[in-house]
Design an enzyme around this catalytic site. Structure first.
Site, PDB file in Angstrom:
ATOM      1  N   HIS A 255       0.829  -1.216   0.000  1.00  0.00           N
ATOM      2  CA  HIS A 255       0.000   0.000   0.000  1.00  0.00           C
ATOM      3  C   HIS A 255       0.860   1.261   0.000  1.00  0.00           C
ATOM      4  O   HIS A 255       1.958   1.305   0.532  1.00  0.00           O
ATOM      5  CB  HIS A 255      -0.967  -0.001   1.176  1.00  0.00           C
ATOM      6  N   ASN A 256       0.344   2.274  -0.659  1.00  0.00           N
ATOM      7  CA  ASN A 256       0.968   3.604  -0.742  1.00  0.00           C
ATOM      8  C   ASN A 256       2.267   3.625  -1.545  1.00  0.00           C
ATOM      9  O   ASN A 256       2.971   4.637  -1.548  1.00  0.00           O
ATOM     10  CB  ASN A 256       1.262   4.184   0.652  1.00  0.00           C
TER      11      ASN A 256
END
Length: 345
Positions: A255-256
């Site tokens: 994620h991210n």
């Protein structure tokens, strides 16, 4: 049982045309001579085209029966006298250009046939599909999905509610797409998973509290993602894959993560949450990148490396932990010499 042929044999093409496709100069041979196929140097028969760019295969080139060879100027003298020579700046790139002309179905999937929606697909009435979209049997397309013209959704793919997919994309068999915005000419190979929860937990002695992942995945134009690769959606901001990036099979993107333009990420790489790859980064297979690390533009990471700290622009790093390659090579050499001096027990 006869051997199956998955790609149609191309029509004969004269050498002059091959040279034009390859951006090469025909320095030896007849431009009217016909090329009937391609092969590796050791398996080529008369009439076939080969390429040569690695001295490891010099013995095989010397014995080839090929009609013509794509080669750089520095290797030109290695081509046997009976083989036509096409000199180019980059033999492998020229080879790719020729193959794309001879075998277009190997670049993108073969023509899927009429642009239709299978009666055995489930398309929510609130989805919006432009003209010339093909949806194969078993595919599921959720409410609010938008898909651009020329896109193919293959068998058993699942497109979650609200996702947007651009034009002339290929969503392969058994692909899942959730919480994602996808640009044009994106190719998702079979089994790719896009937009599932990132791995986020607030850990404690009473148990691990799941942190809701409320971001998206944004995939820009001309990205290709290999089979069974996973791309987690962002936790509190988007996971982004920049235009032109090519990702191999079985890569994990947390994620991210932010991946820049025209990066190359080889199989079994793991990118931990919130790391950043700037444009034109290349990472070798089975390498890992720690979370919140930045790899600078144009940097290269050797295979089976562990990146624990930021890598500067243009850096060439390798090892565990990753360090500048010259330092890494010195350390490996020193350890080998030490081992050679140490008496065995």
């Amino acid at each position: 049982m006869t051997e199956p042929t998955f790609f149609e044999t191309p029509q004969p093409v004269d050498l002059a045309t091959i040279a034009e496709w390859a951006g090469a100069e025909l320095v030896r041979g007849d431009g009217a001579a016909e090329i009937t196929g391609v092969a590796p140097v050791e398996a080529a028969r008369p009439g076939m085209l080969v390429f040569f760019d690695n001295m490891i295969y010099a013995d095989r080139l010397a014995a080839t029966e090929a009609a013509a060879c794509l080669v750089t100027k520095k290797h030109q003298a290695k081509v046997p006298d009976h083989v036509a020579v096409l000199v180019c700046k980059d033999a492998y790139k020229s080879w790719a250009q020729v193959l794309s002309k001879l075998y277009p179905a190997a670049v993108v999937p073969a023509d899927p046939g009429p642009n239709t929606i299978s009666e055995r697909a489930l398309v929510d009435p609130a989805a919006r599909l432009e003209r010339d979209v093909r949806v194969e049997a078993g595919a599921v397309i959720g409410a609010g999905v938008e898909i651009g013209s020329g896109t193919v959704v293959r068998a058993n793919a699942v497109i979650g509610p609200g996702c947007r997919i651009g034009r002339h994309c290929v969503v392969g068999p058994n692909v899942t797409v959730q919480h994602a915005l996808i640009g044009d000419r994106v190719y998702l190979h079979p089994g790719v998973c896009i937009g599932q929860d990132g791995f986020g937990y607030a850990m404690g002695p009473q148990g691990h509290l799941k942190v809701p992942q409320i971001g998206r995945v944004v995939i820009q134009d001309d990205v290709e993602i290999g089979a069974n690769t996973t791309v987690d959606r962002g936790a509190n901001r988007d996971t982004v894959i920049g235009e032109g990036t090519k990702i191999d099979n079985q890569v994990q993107i947390g994620h991210n993560v932010e991946i820049g333009r025209h990066c190359v990420i080889v199989s079994q790489v793991g990118l931990s949450g919130s790391c950043k790859l700037e444009d034109f980064v290349a990472i070798g297979g089975q390498s890992g990148v720690r979370g919140h690390v930045t790899i600078g533009m144009g940097a290269q990471i050797a295979a089976v490396s562990v990146v624990n700290d930021d890598v500067p622009v243009g850096g060439r790093y390798g090892g565990t932990p990753a360090k500048p390659v010259k330092q890494w090579f010195r350390e490996v050499t020193a350890l080998r010499k030490l081992a050679e001096r140490t008496p065995s027990t």
